[in-house]
Design an enzyme around this catalytic site. Structure first.
Site, PDB file in Angstrom:
ATOM      1  N   HIS A 298      -6.676   4.001 -16.869  1.00 59.37           N
ATOM      2  CA  HIS A 298      -7.238   5.031 -16.091  1.00 59.37           C
ATOM      3  C   HIS A 298      -8.232   4.389 -15.054  1.00 59.37           C
ATOM      4  O   HIS A 298      -8.416   4.684 -13.779  1.00 59.37           O
ATOM      5  CB  HIS A 298      -7.921   5.948 -17.132  1.00 59.37           C
ATOM      6  CG  HIS A 298      -8.274   6.942 -16.353  1.00 59.37           C
ATOM      7  ND1 HIS A 298      -7.518   7.955 -15.665  1.00 59.37           N
ATOM      8  CD2 HIS A 298      -9.592   7.419 -15.599  1.00 59.37           C
ATOM      9  CE1 HIS A 298      -8.301   9.041 -14.854  1.00 59.37           C
ATOM     10  NE2 HIS A 298      -9.487   8.676 -14.968  1.00 59.37           N
TER      11      HIS A 298
ATOM     12  N   TYR B 195      -9.337   4.287 -10.655  1.00 57.93           N
ATOM     13  CA  TYR B 195     -10.452   4.194  -9.816  1.00 57.93           C
ATOM     14  C   TYR B 195     -10.624   3.063  -9.028  1.00 57.93           C
ATOM     15  O   TYR B 195     -11.194   3.268  -7.859  1.00 57.93           O
ATOM     16  CB  TYR B 195     -11.878   4.434 -10.907  1.00 57.93           C
ATOM     17  CG  TYR B 195     -11.852   5.854 -11.479  1.00 57.93           C
ATOM     18  CD1 TYR B 195     -12.092   6.952 -10.734  1.00 57.93           C
ATOM     19  CD2 TYR B 195     -11.257   6.302 -12.751  1.00 57.93           C
ATOM     20  CE1 TYR B 195     -12.452   8.133 -11.144  1.00 57.93           C
ATOM     21  CE2 TYR B 195     -11.548   7.689 -13.437  1.00 57.93           C
ATOM     22  CZ  TYR B 195     -11.775   8.572 -12.222  1.00 57.93           C
ATOM     23  OH  TYR B 195     -12.248   9.789 -12.649  1.00 57.93           O
TER      24      TYR B 195
ATOM     25  N   HIS C  45       1.039  14.991  -9.015  1.00 59.21           N
ATOM     26  CA  HIS C  45      -0.297  14.769  -9.086  1.00 59.21           C
ATOM     27  C   HIS C  45      -0.729  13.423  -8.461  1.00 59.21           C
ATOM     28  O   HIS C  45      -1.683  13.298  -7.539  1.00 59.21           O
ATOM     29  CB  HIS C  45      -0.946  14.661 -10.445  1.00 59.21           C
ATOM     30  CG  HIS C  45      -2.320  14.124 -10.737  1.00 59.21           C
ATOM     31  ND1 HIS C  45      -3.334  14.539 -10.385  1.00 59.21           N
ATOM     32  CD2 HIS C  45      -2.762  12.924 -11.260  1.00 59.21           C
ATOM     33  CE1 HIS C  45      -4.471  13.861 -10.576  1.00 59.21           C
ATOM     34  NE2 HIS C  45      -3.962  12.868 -11.014  1.00 59.21           N
ATOM     35  N   PHE C  46      -0.116  12.161  -8.903  1.00 56.57           N
ATOM     36  CA  PHE C  46      -0.506  10.921  -8.378  1.00 56.57           C
ATOM     37  C   PHE C  46      -0.116  10.428  -7.025  1.00 56.57           C
ATOM     38  O   PHE C  46      -0.681   9.645  -6.369  1.00 56.57           O
ATOM     39  CB  PHE C  46      -0.560   9.675  -9.410  1.00 56.57           C
ATOM     40  CG  PHE C  46       0.983   9.364  -9.824  1.00 56.57           C
ATOM     41  CD1 PHE C  46       1.425   8.860  -9.050  1.00 56.57           C
ATOM     42  CD2 PHE C  46       1.319   9.448 -11.296  1.00 56.57           C
ATOM     43  CE1 PHE C  46       2.997   8.409  -9.458  1.00 56.57           C
ATOM     44  CE2 PHE C  46       2.508   9.088 -11.551  1.00 56.57           C
ATOM     45  CZ  PHE C  46       3.265   8.445 -10.504  1.00 56.57           C
ATOM     46  N   HIS C  47       0.877  11.439  -6.540  1.00 54.03           N
ATOM     47  CA  HIS C  47       1.082  11.107  -5.047  1.00 54.03           C
ATOM     48  C   HIS C  47      -0.069  11.894  -3.940  1.00 54.03           C
ATOM     49  O   HIS C  47      -0.231  11.311  -3.082  1.00 54.03           O
ATOM     50  CB  HIS C  47       2.402  11.786  -4.553  1.00 54.03           C
ATOM     51  CG  HIS C  47       3.527  10.959  -5.102  1.00 54.03           C
ATOM     52  ND1 HIS C  47       4.137  10.553  -6.442  1.00 54.03           N
ATOM     53  CD2 HIS C  47       4.238   9.913  -4.505  1.00 54.03           C
ATOM     54  CE1 HIS C  47       4.989   9.601  -6.456  1.00 54.03           C
ATOM     55  NE2 HIS C  47       5.085   9.259  -5.189  1.00 54.03           N
TER      56      HIS C  47
ATOM     57  N   ARG D 222       9.402  13.578 -15.702  1.00 53.58           N
ATOM     58  CA  ARG D 222       9.321  12.606 -14.711  1.00 53.58           C
ATOM     59  C   ARG D 222      10.142  11.427 -14.818  1.00 53.58           C
ATOM     60  O   ARG D 222      10.703  11.262 -15.718  1.00 53.58           O
ATOM     61  CB  ARG D 222       7.769  11.994 -14.736  1.00 53.58           C
ATOM     62  CG  ARG D 222       7.423  11.253 -16.006  1.00 53.58           C
ATOM     63  CD  ARG D 222       6.111  10.908 -15.962  1.00 53.58           C
ATOM     64  NE  ARG D 222       5.554   9.901 -15.062  1.00 53.58           N
ATOM     65  CZ  ARG D 222       4.466   9.165 -15.291  1.00 53.58           C
ATOM     66  NH1 ARG D 222       3.730   9.369 -16.387  1.00 53.58           N
ATOM     67  NH2 ARG D 222       4.180   8.457 -14.530  1.00 53.58           N
ATOM     68  N   ARG D 223      10.112  10.659 -13.949  1.00 60.25           N
ATOM     69  CA  ARG D 223      10.864   9.157 -13.840  1.00 60.25           C
ATOM     70  C   ARG D 223      12.344   9.262 -14.551  1.00 60.25           C
ATOM     71  O   ARG D 223      12.712   8.510 -15.353  1.00 60.25           O
ATOM     72  CB  ARG D 223      10.123   8.156 -14.306  1.00 60.25           C
ATOM     73  CG  ARG D 223       9.036   8.029 -15.461  1.00 60.25           C
ATOM     74  CD  ARG D 223       8.184   7.042 -15.342  1.00 60.25           C
ATOM     75  NE  ARG D 223       7.717   6.503 -16.522  1.00 60.25           N
ATOM     76  CZ  ARG D 223       6.745   5.444 -16.617  1.00 60.25           C
ATOM     77  NH1 ARG D 223       6.381   5.118 -15.506  1.00 60.25           N
ATOM     78  NH2 ARG D 223       6.256   4.948 -17.801  1.00 60.25           N
TER      79      ARG D 223
END
Lengths: 300, 568
Positions: B243, B247, B394-396, B458-459
Site C-alpha cells: 500500500h 503512495y 481503479h489502479f489504471h 482480474r488478471r
C-alpha cells in the site's frame, strides 16, 4: 472563494508582523479551507459510520481465523477432510461443502454442488498447491484460498439457478479455465435432472451434432486452436489426428471427461488437459457434439 | 523571521553554503537522464503488452506474434506489463525526477554524488537480473509474485537489488538535505526538497516489509535452502509494502502538483502550511493500512482488518486537503491570467501548455481513482469488487493516470531541460495528453463496470475463459476502444520523447525547474511542520502498533510447509 483570493491575508508590511512567538505553533487556515476541512472530515466520518453499520448491524462477515493444515497432505485420502469431494446436509436447509482448489489441472473438487433452493451453504475451502481465489456469482462470497489455511464462508441461495464459482487469483497458465458451479434446484428441477441424466446416457451411445459441437469447441480452442490446428506448448493438433481416428466416439467422450494429467506417462505435450477441458458444465451430450465436430476435421 | 530557532542543533556551527558548479549540474542531469531513459524504455515494452491484453479480452488473440520474442503466454506478457509499468517505470522515473528536483530545489549539489551513482548502478543491475528470468518464462508470477508460485531466484534477487538501490539513492538525498540544513541554519527546508525527503523516508519504512519477505522467505526458498514457505506470511509482508508503494507512486505527482504546477499556470502555492501537513500525514499514515488489501484472506482476524480499514479513511484526509490547496493554487493562476466567474476561470488555466494540460487531466482522473479507492478500502464494500476487473480499472486511474500522466507532463519540461532541445512538438504532446485522458476514461470505466456488475475476475485471460458470457462483451468493447486511444497516445509519447532527444532545434533559453512561490510568503509556518522527529517517530510507532502484534503472531506460528510450484 474569489473574494478571499484577491488579497493575501498577511501582507508583508513590517509593522503588522505578528509577534514571533504568537502564532508560532498555530496553523493558519484560510476560511474556505477550514470549511473544506470540515466537509472532508464529515464525509470520512460518515463513511466510517456506514462501514461500522454494515459490518455490525447488517452482519457482513469477512473470513478470519478458522483452521490451518499442511498443504502437502490436503489431497491424501485418510489424512484430510478435503481429499474426497464432500457436500453434506447438516440440518434443515443447511449444507456444508469442503472444497479443494488445485492447479494443473486447474480445478475445484468438487466442481459441481447441488443444493435445494433456500438452502444455506457453508463452505470450507483450501488449496493443495498455490494461491487461488473463490468468488460465487451474484453473492457476497469473495475470498482468497491459500495453501495451509482454511477459508470459511457462507451464503444463502434463495433463487434457483446456476451460480458459477470462479478462481480470481492468478494460479498458473490455466487460471482462466478454473471454475465450478453451484446448482440451486427446485424440487421439479431435481426430478428433471434425473430424467436428463438418463437421456444423456442414451445420447452417449448415439451420434452428436457437429454444428452444436463447433460452437462448444470455442472452449477447447483456447488450447487446440479455433480450427483444431493445435497451439504450440498448449494443446495438440486435432486435424487428421491418429489419436482421434483410432478411437470410438464413446472412448473419446470418456477421454475428454477424464482429461490427461501431467504425470500421466502418455502425456507428451508437457501440459495437463483438465477434465472436460476445464468446463465442468459440459454434459455427455455436449461432449458427443464436440466429438462429432472433431470428426469433421479428419480429412483422411 | 518567525523561524529562527527551527534548527537549534545547528546553531552556531553553520557551514559555508555550497552552490552547484556546471560540472555538478551536468553530473546530476546525467544521473537523472539515465534513470528517466531506463524508465521510458521499460514503459515502451510494458504498454505494448497492455495492448495485447486488451485485444485478447475482446476476443482477438495475437499472442502468436510474440512467440518469436520468446513471450509464450498471456501471463508471461502480463508479468512484464505489471513489473515494467508498475515497478520499473515508476521507480526509475521517480528516482531520476527526484535527483534533478532535489538539487534544483536546494540549489546545492549532491553531498555524495558517488552514493547516488552507486544507487543507480545497483538498481540497473537488479533490473537486468530480474528481467532475464521473466523473458525466459522462468518468472511468470505477476508483479505481486505470490508464493508458492516459485520464480527463478534471480528474479527475487534482482527485484531486491532494485529496492536496495533505491534505498542508497534515498541515503544520498538525506545526506544532501542534511548538509543543506547545516549550511542554512534558521531557514526552513524548501518545500520540494522536504517533500522529496519525506517520500523517500516513507519508502524506507514501507520497503522493510518486502525486504523481509525477499531475504527471509523467498530468496532462501528459491535457492533451495529451505523446502517450504508460508504463503499468508509472505502476503502480509508484501502488503505491508504494497500500500505505501501506492503512495510512493503518488507523492511525486503531488510534489509536482503542489510545488511546480501552480508556477506553470502563473499561480502560487495557496497554503504552504497545509501542503506540508499533507505530506507529513502521508508519512504517518501510508503504512498502517495494508490489511485492507487482505480483507478476503483467511488467517487474519477481522478486527485487524477493521482497524486498517478505519486508518485508510484517515489517509484519505491528506488527499482531500490536496484537492483544495492545489485547486486554489491553480485558481490563483487562472485569475491572474484574466479568469472570471465561479467556474469560468477554469478556461484560463494554461491548457495550451502540454506539461500543464497533462497534469491537470491526470488530476481529474484521480478524482475517480480516489473515490474508487475508498470503496476498495471499505471493510464492507470490498467483497463486491475484490479481485474483479474493478481493481485494475481503479489502479489504471491512479498509477496509470494520476502518476503516469503527471510524469508525462513532467517529461514535457524536464526532457527539454535535460537535453537543451525544444519539445518536439507542443501539438503532438497536447494530443498525447488528451488521448491518454480519454483512453483511460473509457478503459477504466469498462473495467470498473465489468467487475462490479458481472464479477469478471482480474488478471485472467478473459477471451478464453469458459465462464465468460455475452453480457461481458459491451464492456470489453468499451475497454478495447480505450486501449486503442491509449495505443495512439503511447505512440505519440514515444514520438515526442525520441523526437525531442534527437531534434536539432536547440532551446533559445535554458529551461529551469518551475518552483511555485508561496501565495503569502509572510504567513508563519509552525515549527512542527519543519521538524522530522515527531512525524518520523509517529510513523514508526503507528506502524509497529498496527502491524506489530499480527506480524509477531504470523511469525510465531510460521509454517514453512508450501513447496514451490511452476505451473505456467
Amino acid at each position: 472563494m474569489s473574494d478571499a483570493l484577491h488579497q493575501p491575508p498577511h501582507q508583508p508590511t513590517g509593522e503588522q508582523t505578528p509577534d514571533p512567538m504568537a502564532g508560532h505553533e498555530a496553523l493558519h487556515i484560510d476560511r474556505y479551507e477550514s470549511l473544506w476541512i470540515r466537509i472532508s472530515m464529515t464525509t470520512l466520518a460518515v463513511f466510517t459510520v456506514a462501514v461500522i453499520y454494515a459490518s455490525t448491524a447488517m452482519g457482513i462477515q469477512l473470513p478470519g481465523m478458522h483452521m490451518r493444515l499442511d498443504p502437502r497432505v490436503v489431497a491424501t485420502p485418510g489424512m484430510s477432510l478435503f481429499a474426497e469431494p464432500k457436500v453434506t446436509q447438516i440440518g434443515d436447509g443447511e449444507y456444508e461443502a469442503y472444497i479443494r482448489a488445485q492447479a494443473q489441472p486447474w480445478i475445484f473438487t468438487p466442481s459441481e454442488i447441488h443444493i435445494p433452493v433456500g438452502a444455506k451453504l457453508t463452505l470450507y475451502i483450501t488449496s493443495q498447491d498455490v494461491q487461488h481465489g473463490f468468488h460465487i456469482d451474484r453473492t457476497n462470497v469473495n475470498v482468497m484460498v491459500l495453501p495451509g489455511q482454511v477459508t470459511k464462508t457462507a451464503a444463502r441461495f434463495d433463487k434457483p439457478g446456476v451460480y458459477n464459482f470462479i478462481c480470481h487469483e492468478y494460479c498458473g497458465i490455466g487460471h482462466h479455465t478454473m471454475f465450478g458451479q453451484i446448482i440451486v434446484e427446485t424440487p421439479e428441477m431435481i426430478a428433471e435432472a434425473t430424467a436428463t441424466a438418463e437421456a444423456e446416457v442414451a445420447l452417449a451411445t448415439g451420434v452428436g451434432n457437429p454444428e452444436k459441437g463447433q460452437a462448444r469447441f470455442a472452449l477447447c480452442a483456447g488450447c487446440h486452436g479455433l480450427g483444431g490446428e493445435g497451439v504450440k506448448g498448449l494443446g495438440k493438433p486435432l486435424v487428421d489426428s491418429a489419436f482421434v481416428a483410432g478411437r470410438t466416439d464413446a472412448e473419446l467422450v470418456a477421454f475428454i471427461k477424464q482429461g490427461r494429467a501431467l504425470d500421466d506417462p502418455a502425456n507428451t505435450s508437457g501440459i495437463a488437459m483438465p477434465p472436460k477441458g476445464g468446463n465442468p458444465a459440459l454434459s455427455d451430450g455436449d461432449l458427443l457434439d464436440i466429438v462429432a465436430f472433431i470428426r469433421t476435421l479428419q480429412t483422411q | 523571521m518567525a523561524v529562527q530557532n527551527l534548527t537549534m542543533p545547528f546553531a552556531g556551527q553553520a557551514a559555508v553554503p555550497v552552490t552547484p558548479t556546471q560540472a555538478d549540474l551536468a553530473f546530476t542531469h546525467r544521473l537523472a537522464g539515465w534513470n528517466i531513459g531506463i524508465a521510458i524504455s521499460a514503459l515502451s515494452i510494458g504498454v505494448t503488452l497492455g495492448v495485447f491484453q486488451g485485444l485478447e479480452h475482446a476476443g482477438i488473440n495475437l499472442y502468436s506474434w510474440l512467440i518469436p520474442l520468446n513471450i509464450q503466454s498471456y501471463y508471461q506478457g502480463l508479468t512484464l506489463h505489471g513489473v515494467l509499468n508498475a515497478l520499473v517505470w515508476t521507480t526509475f522515473f521517480i528516482v531520476g525526477f527526484f535527483t534533478y528536483a532535489l538539487v534544483h530545489s536546494l540549489n546545492r549539489p549532491l553531498r555524495y554524488p558517488q552514493v547516488n551513482q552507486a544507487g543507480l548502478i545497483i538498481m540497473g543491475v537488479g533490473l537486468l537480473m530480474a528481467a532475464v528470468p521473466i523473458l525466459l518464462n522462468q518468472a511468470t508470477v505477476l508483479y505481486t509474485f505470490y508464493p508458492p508460485l516459485q520464480a527463478h531466484w534471480a528474479f527475487y534477487i534482482g527485484l531486491t537489488l532494485v529496492v536496495v538501490g533505491s534505498w542508497v539513492v534515498g541515503y544520498g538525498f538525506f545526506f544532501t538535505l542534511y548538509a543543506w540544513r547545516k549550511e542554512h541554519p534558521g531557514e526552513r527546508q524548501p518545500f520540494i526538497a522536504l517533500t522529496i525527503a519525506i517520500t523517500m523516508a516513507m519508502w524506507q519504512i514501507a520497503t522493510i516489509g518486502v525486504a523481509i519477505e525477499m531475504l527471509g522467505l523467498l530468496i532462501p526458498w528459491s535457492l533451495g535452502l529451505v523446502a517450504g514457505t508460508d504463503p499468508l506470511l509472505a502476503r502480509s509482508l508484501f502488503w505491508f509494502f504494497g500500500h505505501p508503494l501506492v503512495y510512493f507512486w503518488l507523492l511525486p505527482a503531488y510534489i509536482s502538483w503542489y510545488g511546480m504546477l501552480p508556477k506553470q499556470t502563473e499561480g502560487k502555492m495557496f497554503s504552504e502550511s497545509l501542503a506540508r501537513l499533507a505530506f507529513w500525514l502521508f508519512l504517518l499514515l501510508s503504512t498502517p493500512v495494508g490489511f485492507h488489501h487482505q480483507f478476503a484472506d483467511p488467517g487474519i482476524p477481522p478486527t485487524w482488518k477493521f482497524i486498517h480499514s478505519l486508518l485508510t479513511m484517515g489517509v484519505g484526509f491528506p488527499s482531500m486537503l490536496t484537492a483544495f490547496t492545489v485547486v486554489a493554487s491553480l485558481e490563483l493562476g487562472a485569475r491572474a491570467r484574466g479568469g472570471k466567474g465561479y467556474l469560468g476561470w477554469v478556461r484560463r488555466l494554461a491548457w495550451g501548455d502540454p506539461s500543464y494540460a497533462a497534469q491537470n487531466l491526470a488530476m481529474i482522473l484521480f478524482i475517480f481513482g480516489g473515490i474508487g479507492g475508498l470503496i476498495n478500502a471499505s471493510y464492507s464494500l470490498n467483497t463486491t469488487v475484490h479481485n474483479t476487473t474493478w481493481i485494475p480499472g481503479h489502479f489504471h486511474l491512479t498509477v496509470g493516470s494520476a502518476t503516469t500522466l503527471t510524469f508525462f507532463g513532467i517529461c514535457y519540461w524536464l526532457i527539454p531541460a535535460l537535453t537543451g532541445k525544444k519539445l518536439f512538438t507542443k501539438g503532438l504532446a497536447l494530443a498525447q495528453a488528451w488521448t491518454w485522458f480519454f483512453g483511460m476514461l473509457f478503459f477504466s470505466n469498462g473495467y470498473h463496470a465489468l467487475g462490479i456488475y458481472e464479477g469478471a475476475p482480474r488478471r485472467s485471460m478473459l477471451g478464453a475463459a469458459p465462464y465468460a458470457t455475452a453480457a461481458w462483451q459491451p464492456y470489453l468493447v468499451e475497454t478495447l476502444f480505450g486501449v486503442t486511444l491509449l495505443l495512439i497516445s503511447a505512440i505519440l509519447f514515444f514520438t515526442v520523447v525520441i523526437g525531442t532527444t534527437l531534434s536539432w532545434r536547440k532551446l533559445d533559453k535554458a529551461i529551469t525547474m518551475p518552483i511555485a512561490e508561496p501565495y503569502d510568503p509572510a504567513a508563519p509556518i509552525p515549527t512542527w511542520l519543519d521538524r522530522w522527529g515527531p512525524w518520523l517517530y509517529g510513523a514508526i510507532f503507528l506502524t509497529l502498533a498496527s502491524y506489530g502484534p499480527m506480524l509477531f503472531n504470523l511469525f510465531y506460528h510460521m509454517q514453512l510447509t508450501s513447496p514451490g510450484f511452476k505451473v505456467w
